[in-house]
Every structure is written in structure tokens, then in C-alpha cells.
Design a protein around this motif. Structure first.
Motif, short mmCIF file in Angstrom:
data_model
loop_
_atom_site.label_atom_id
_atom_site.label_comp_id
_atom_site.label_asym_id
_atom_site.label_seq_id
_atom_site.Cartn_x
_atom_site.Cartn_y
_atom_site.Cartn_z
N ARG A 30 0.83 -1.21 0.00
CA ARG A 30 0.00 0.00 0.00
C ARG A 30 0.87 1.26 0.00
O ARG A 30 1.75 1.42 0.82
CB ARG A 30 -0.92 -0.01 1.22
N ASN A 31 0.62 2.13 -0.96
CA ASN A 31 1.30 3.42 -1.09
C ASN A 31 2.81 3.32 -1.28
O ASN A 31 3.56 4.17 -0.81
CB ASN A 31 0.98 4.33 0.10
N SER A 34 5.72 2.73 -7.44
CA SER A 34 6.24 3.92 -8.12
C SER A 34 6.33 3.76 -9.63
O SER A 34 6.64 4.71 -10.34
CB SER A 34 7.61 4.30 -7.55
N SER A 48 -6.68 5.69 -4.85
CA SER A 48 -5.76 6.26 -3.87
C SER A 48 -6.05 5.79 -2.45
O SER A 48 -5.20 5.94 -1.57
CB SER A 48 -5.80 7.79 -3.94
N ARG A 50 -7.82 2.67 0.27
CA ARG A 50 -8.21 1.26 0.38
C ARG A 50 -9.70 1.10 0.13
O ARG A 50 -10.46 2.04 0.32
CB ARG A 50 -7.84 0.74 1.76
N TRP A 78 0.69 9.98 -8.75
CA TRP A 78 0.37 8.59 -8.45
C TRP A 78 1.53 7.80 -7.87
O TRP A 78 1.37 6.65 -7.49
CB TRP A 78 -0.20 7.91 -9.68
N ASN A 80 3.69 6.24 -5.19
CA ASN A 80 3.47 5.93 -3.77
C ASN A 80 2.08 6.32 -3.28
O ASN A 80 1.91 6.73 -2.15
CB ASN A 80 4.55 6.57 -2.90
N SER A 81 1.09 6.21 -4.18
CA SER A 81 -0.27 6.64 -3.84
C SER A 81 -1.33 5.59 -4.15
O SER A 81 -2.51 5.88 -4.02
CB SER A 81 -0.62 7.92 -4.60
N SER A 83 -3.54 2.41 -3.40
CA SER A 83 -3.97 1.61 -2.26
C SER A 83 -4.87 0.44 -2.64
O SER A 83 -5.12 -0.43 -1.83
CB SER A 83 -4.69 2.49 -1.24
#
Length: 96
Positions: A30-31, A34, A48, A50, A78, A80-81, A83
Motif C-alpha cells: 500500500r502506497n 512507483s 488512492s 483502500r 500517483w 506511492n499513492s 492503495s
């Protein structure tokens, strides 16, 4: 050979099959995504938050080595975003 993309698409890999529906990504994913590679004739829908909530975007077939180049609203991108996600691919047609 391009220094701009030199350090992209490295590290851990999460492979998903066509039809994979992950409203809650596996532990540790999650997050942190990359970059993406989306298979031929497929589409990856990401959210973005859960539970398939928040901002959403569809990525069509191709390679996306730097998700920070793709806007997520006014102030974000986006990288590391992600979920939750859903991978959609049409069924293969009959072979001659």
C-alpha cells in the motif's frame, strides 16, 4: 540508456493476473508503487484509498516507469499513492 529513466522499474515486483481485484493491497504494498507495466490489451484501474475509494485512474497497456509524472488531483501524483487496484483484460479470442 536514458539517465532520466535509469533508476526506474527496479526493486520488488507485484505481478497480478487478468481479473485480479485487490480492494486491499497485500501487506507492504500500500502506497509504495512507483512504476507500472500493464499487459497488452489490458487496463489497470487504481485508487488512492483502500476499498477502491478516493481518487481513481485507468492505465492502459504500456509501461509507466515514473508514476510521479501522472497527476492525482491538484497537489499530488500517483507515485506511492496506490492503495487498491483492478486488472481488466478482455478474454482472448478464438485461435485459428
Amino acid at each position: 540508456s536514458d539517465p532520466y529513466y535509469e533508476r526506474c522499474c527496479g526493486g520488488a515486483e507485484l505481478s497480478v493476473q487478468p481479473g485480479t481485484d485487490l480492494p486491499y493491497l497485500p501487506s507492504g504494498w500500500r502506497n509504495v508503487i512507483s512504476s507500472l507495466v500493464v499487459g497488452q490489451r489490458c487496463e489497470l484501474v487504481v485508487w488512492s484509498l483502500r476499498g477502491k475509494a478516493g481518487k481513481t485512474r485507468k492505465f492502459s497497456s504500456g509501461t509507466y516507469p515514473r508514476l510521479e509524472e501522472y497527476r492525482r488531483g491538484i497537489f499530488g501524483d500517483w507515485s506511492n499513492s496506490i492503495s487498491s487496484l483492478y486488472c481488466r483484460c478482455p478474454p482472448a479470442g478464438p485461435r485459428p
